[in-house]
Design a protein around this motif. Structure first.
Motif, PDB file in Angstrom:
ATOM      1  N   ASP A   1      26.793  31.605  31.525  1.00  0.00           N
ATOM      2  CA  ASP A   1      25.734  30.965  32.412  1.00  0.00           C
ATOM      3  C   ASP A   1      25.744  29.339  32.458  1.00  0.00           C
ATOM      4  OD1 ASP A   1      24.370  33.627  32.051  1.00  0.00           O
ATOM      5  OD2 ASP A   1      23.483  33.075  30.412  1.00  0.00           O
ATOM      6  N   VAL A   2      26.363  28.656  31.846  1.00  0.00           N
ATOM      7  CA  VAL A   2      26.366  27.320  31.890  1.00  0.00           C
ATOM      8  C   VAL A   2      27.441  27.107  33.032  1.00  0.00           C
ATOM      9  CG1 VAL A   2      27.630  25.028  30.719  1.00  0.00           C
ATOM     10  CG2 VAL A   2      26.123  26.618  29.314  1.00  0.00           C
ATOM     11  N   ILE A   3      28.567  27.805  32.885  1.00  0.00           N
ATOM     12  CA  ILE A   3      29.445  27.686  34.188  1.00  0.00           C
ATOM     13  C   ILE A   3      28.841  27.981  35.356  1.00  0.00           C
ATOM     14  CG2 ILE A   3      31.457  28.623  35.090  1.00  0.00           C
ATOM     15  CD1 ILE A   3      32.783  28.949  32.132  1.00  0.00           C
ATOM     16  N   ALA A   4      28.106  29.425  35.502  1.00  0.00           N
ATOM     17  CA  ALA A   4      27.505  29.816  36.700  1.00  0.00           C
ATOM     18  C   ALA A   4      26.312  28.991  37.230  1.00  0.00           C
ATOM     19  CB  ALA A   4      26.721  31.195  36.364  1.00  0.00           C
ATOM     20  N   ASN A   5      25.745  28.074  36.399  1.00  0.00           N
ATOM     21  CA  ASN A   5      24.736  26.994  36.644  1.00  0.00           C
ATOM     22  C   ASN A   5      25.347  25.591  37.118  1.00  0.00           C
ATOM     23  OD1 ASN A   5      22.687  28.767  36.915  1.00  0.00           O
ATOM     24  ND2 ASN A   5      22.503  28.723  34.462  1.00  0.00           N
ATOM     25  N   SER A   6      26.608  25.484  37.158  1.00  0.00           N
ATOM     26  CA  SER A   6      27.636  24.135  37.520  1.00  0.00           C
ATOM     27  C   SER A   6      28.192  24.334  38.715  1.00  0.00           C
ATOM     28  CB  SER A   6      28.123  23.673  36.107  1.00  0.00           C
ATOM     29  OG  SER A   6      27.814  24.020  34.884  1.00  0.00           O
ATOM     30  N   LYS A   7      28.099  22.802  39.344  1.00  0.00           N
ATOM     31  CA  LYS A   7      28.888  22.752  40.381  1.00  0.00           C
ATOM     32  C   LYS A   7      29.454  21.409  40.671  1.00  0.00           C
ATOM     33  CE  LYS A   7      28.716  22.986  45.487  1.00  0.00           C
ATOM     34  NZ  LYS A   7      27.951  23.029  46.863  1.00  0.00           N
TER      35      LYS A   7
ATOM     36  N   ALA B   1      37.549  19.828  33.241  1.00  0.00           N
ATOM     37  CA  ALA B   1      38.339  20.630  32.488  1.00  0.00           C
ATOM     38  C   ALA B   1      37.380  21.593  31.924  1.00  0.00           C
ATOM     39  CB  ALA B   1      39.224  20.157  31.300  1.00  0.00           C
ATOM     40  N   ILE B   2      37.664  23.208  31.986  1.00  0.00           N
ATOM     41  CA  ILE B   2      36.940  24.142  31.376  1.00  0.00           C
ATOM     42  C   ILE B   2      38.013  24.790  30.246  1.00  0.00           C
ATOM     43  CG2 ILE B   2      35.905  26.202  31.472  1.00  0.00           C
ATOM     44  CD1 ILE B   2      34.941  25.254  34.187  1.00  0.00           C
TER      45      ILE B   2
ATOM     46  N   LEU C   1      33.229  36.664  32.654  1.00  0.00           N
ATOM     47  CA  LEU C   1      33.969  35.335  32.703  1.00  0.00           C
ATOM     48  C   LEU C   1      35.392  35.440  33.436  1.00  0.00           C
ATOM     49  CD1 LEU C   1      33.534  34.005  29.010  1.00  0.00           C
ATOM     50  CD2 LEU C   1      32.861  32.724  31.129  1.00  0.00           C
ATOM     51  N   TYR C   2      35.908  36.681  33.294  1.00  0.00           N
ATOM     52  CA  TYR C   2      37.380  36.906  33.761  1.00  0.00           C
ATOM     53  C   TYR C   2      37.486  37.708  34.832  1.00  0.00           C
ATOM     54  CZ  TYR C   2      37.752  35.247  29.111  1.00  0.00           C
ATOM     55  OH  TYR C   2      37.622  34.642  27.765  1.00  0.00           O
ATOM     56  N   SER C   3      36.357  38.162  35.390  1.00  0.00           N
ATOM     57  CA  SER C   3      36.144  38.908  36.485  1.00  0.00           C
ATOM     58  C   SER C   3      36.286  38.083  37.779  1.00  0.00           C
ATOM     59  CB  SER C   3      34.802  39.659  36.908  1.00  0.00           C
ATOM     60  OG  SER C   3      33.812  38.810  36.989  1.00  0.00           O
ATOM     61  N   GLY C   4      36.616  38.569  38.962  1.00  0.00           N
ATOM     62  CA  GLY C   4      36.639  37.648  40.160  1.00  0.00           C
ATOM     63  C   GLY C   4      35.354  36.581  40.381  1.00  0.00           C
ATOM     64  N   TRP C   5      34.184  37.451  40.142  1.00  0.00           N
ATOM     65  CA  TRP C   5      33.073  36.406  40.241  1.00  0.00           C
ATOM     66  C   TRP C   5      33.007  35.486  39.158  1.00  0.00           C
ATOM     67  CZ3 TRP C   5      29.009  35.085  37.558  1.00  0.00           C
ATOM     68  CH2 TRP C   5      27.486  34.618  38.330  1.00  0.00           C
TER      69      TRP C   5
ATOM     70  N   SER D   1      33.039  31.361  39.919  1.00  0.00           N
ATOM     71  CA  SER D   1      32.043  30.600  39.405  1.00  0.00           C
ATOM     72  C   SER D   1      32.901  29.248  38.755  1.00  0.00           C
ATOM     73  CB  SER D   1      31.065  31.123  38.230  1.00  0.00           C
ATOM     74  OG  SER D   1      30.473  32.101  39.089  1.00  0.00           O
ATOM     75  N   ALA D   2      33.798  29.554  37.863  1.00  0.00           N
ATOM     76  CA  ALA D   2      34.545  28.505  37.155  1.00  0.00           C
ATOM     77  C   ALA D   2      35.283  27.390  38.231  1.00  0.00           C
ATOM     78  CB  ALA D   2      35.529  29.101  36.393  1.00  0.00           C
ATOM     79  N   HIS D   3      35.639  28.068  39.349  1.00  0.00           N
ATOM     80  CA  HIS D   3      36.306  27.254  40.243  1.00  0.00           C
ATOM     81  C   HIS D   3      35.075  26.376  40.945  1.00  0.00           C
ATOM     82  CE1 HIS D   3      38.429  26.319  44.088  1.00  0.00           C
ATOM     83  NE2 HIS D   3      39.260  26.641  43.632  1.00  0.00           N
ATOM     84  N   THR D   4      34.140  27.004  41.160  1.00  0.00           N
ATOM     85  CA  THR D   4      32.951  25.887  41.647  1.00  0.00           C
ATOM     86  C   THR D   4      32.613  24.960  40.563  1.00  0.00           C
ATOM     87  OG1 THR D   4      32.068  27.902  43.123  1.00  0.00           O
ATOM     88  CG2 THR D   4      30.570  26.073  42.572  1.00  0.00           C
ATOM     89  N   ALA D   5      32.600  25.106  39.340  1.00  0.00           N
ATOM     90  CA  ALA D   5      32.118  24.324  38.176  1.00  0.00           C
ATOM     91  C   ALA D   5      33.128  23.342  38.209  1.00  0.00           C
ATOM     92  CB  ALA D   5      32.081  25.155  37.074  1.00  0.00           C
ATOM     93  N   LEU D   6      34.252  23.410  38.379  1.00  0.00           N
ATOM     94  CA  LEU D   6      35.148  22.119  38.257  1.00  0.00           C
ATOM     95  C   LEU D   6      35.299  21.355  39.476  1.00  0.00           C
ATOM     96  CD1 LEU D   6      38.295  24.558  37.139  1.00  0.00           C
ATOM     97  CD2 LEU D   6      37.079  22.695  35.818  1.00  0.00           C
ATOM     98  N   ARG D   7      35.565  20.183  39.288  1.00  0.00           N
ATOM     99  CA  ARG D   7      35.893  18.998  40.198  1.00  0.00           C
ATOM    100  C   ARG D   7      37.230  19.237  40.737  1.00  0.00           C
ATOM    101  NH1 ARG D   7      33.408  15.029  36.012  1.00  0.00           N
ATOM    102  NH2 ARG D   7      31.484  15.032  36.518  1.00  0.00           N
ATOM    103  N   CYS D   8      37.665  18.833  41.946  1.00  0.00           N
ATOM    104  CA  CYS D   8      38.980  18.920  42.491  1.00  0.00           C
ATOM    105  C   CYS D   8      39.980  18.343  41.617  1.00  0.00           C
ATOM    106  CB  CYS D   8      38.735  18.267  44.071  1.00  0.00           C
ATOM    107  SG  CYS D   8      38.064  18.914  45.378  1.00  0.00           S
ATOM    108  N   GLY D   9      41.047  19.099  41.396  1.00  0.00           N
ATOM    109  CA  GLY D   9      42.005  18.528  40.388  1.00  0.00           C
ATOM    110  C   GLY D   9      41.651  19.109  39.104  1.00  0.00           C
TER     111      GLY D   9
END
Length: 220
Positions: free
Chosen positions: A122-128, A133-134, A153-157, A161-169
Motif C-alpha cells: 500500500d505504501v508503494i502503491a500510494n507513492s510517486k 531505493a526500495i 508486489l511481484y505481479s506486473g501491477w 507501482s514500484a517503478h512509479t514510486a521510484l525516482r529516475c535512476g
C-alpha cells in the motif's frame, strides 16, 4: 525454545525461537530469518547503495525482520538520508525492542529511521517519484509463501507501482531464498533494467546461495 508468537494480519502465525545464543523467526517449518546467517540480507542494502550515484536520498525497506538490512542501510547511506521501514506484523517491532534488542542495537533510535506499521504494497502503491531505493525482503522470494497477498508486489501491477514510486535512476532490490526463472522478464516488462546476483547464504558457503534482483528505473 519458543519465545513468542505473532499473528499475521489476514491469517497465519510467526514464531520467534531461540537455539542457544541464536534466534530464528519461522513460518511453519520455514526459517524466514536467523540471527547467525545474514550475509545476503546485509548485501541487499550495501550493494543497492553502491549502485546509486550518491549516498543521500530516501530509502524504503519492506520488512523489519531482525534488522540486518536496516543496519546495513544505515552504514551505507549518508547522514542526510531517510530510511523508512514498513512492517506488516506489529509484534516484530515489539520483538525488536525486547528479546532481539541486542541484535538491533541502537538502529531504531537513529534519527534517519521511520518505522511504519503498514502493508508495504500500500505504501508503494500510494507513492510517486518518492524513493531512491526500495528494498524488499517481505517473503521468502517473489511469491506469496507467507501471504498470497504478497504476490501483489511481484505481479506486473505491483512492479509497475514500484517503478512509479521510484525516482529516475532509483533501484528496486528484491531478496529471495531461491531463483525465479521468469522474474527478470517480469521486471523488464515494466521498464526496469535488471541485474541478478547470487550471494552466499552464509560466510564460506559455495553451494547455498540467495538471490538479489537489482532493477533500475532508467533516467529520462
Amino acid at each position: 525454545m519458543l519465545i513468542d508468537t505473532a499473528d499475521i494480519p489476514g491469517g497465519g502465525q510467526l514464531r520467534l525461537l531461540q537455539y542457544g545464543g541464536n534466534f530464528s523467526i519461522e513460518f511453519g517449518f520455514e526459517e524466514l530469518m536467523g540471527s547467525c546467517d545474514h550475509v545476503s540480507e546485509e548485501a541487499l542494502a550495501k550493494l543497492t547503495c553502491e549502485r546509486l550515484s550518491n549516498r543521500d536520498g530516501d530509502v524504503l525497506i519492506g520488512g523489519l525482520g531482525m534488522g540486518f538490512t536496516l543496519g546495513a542501510a544505515l552504514a551505507a547511506w549518508s547522514p542526510r538520508s531517510s530510511i523508512t521501514v514498513v512492517e506488516l506484523v506489529p509484534k516484530i517491532l515489539t520483538w525488536a525492542k525486547g528479546p532481539l534488542a541486542h541484535i538491533f542495537r541502537d538502529h531504531l533510535a537513529d534519527p534517519r529511521v521511520i518505522i511504519e506499521i503498514d502493508d508495504v504494497h500500500d505504501v508503494i502503491a500510494n507513492s510517486k517519484d518518492r524513493f531512491d531505493a526500495i528494498l524488499l525482503d517481505v517473503d521468502n522470494g517473489p511469491d506469496g509463501l507467507i501471504q498470497l497477498e504478497n504476490e501483489r508486489l511481484y505481479s506486473g501491477w505491483g512492479l509497475r507501482s514500484a517503478h512509479t514510486a521510484l525516482r529516475c535512476g532509483g533501484i528496486l532490490a528484491i531478496w529471495s531464498a531461491y531463483p525465479a526463472a521468469d522474474f527478470d522478464r517480469r521486471l523488464e516488462a515494466v521498464g526496469f533494467v535488471v541485474e541478478t546476483l547470487e550471494i552466499p547464504a552464509f560466510i564460506g558457503s559455495n553451494d547455498d546461495v540467495h538471490h538479489i534482483w537489482f532493477a533500475t528505473k532508467q533516467t529520462e
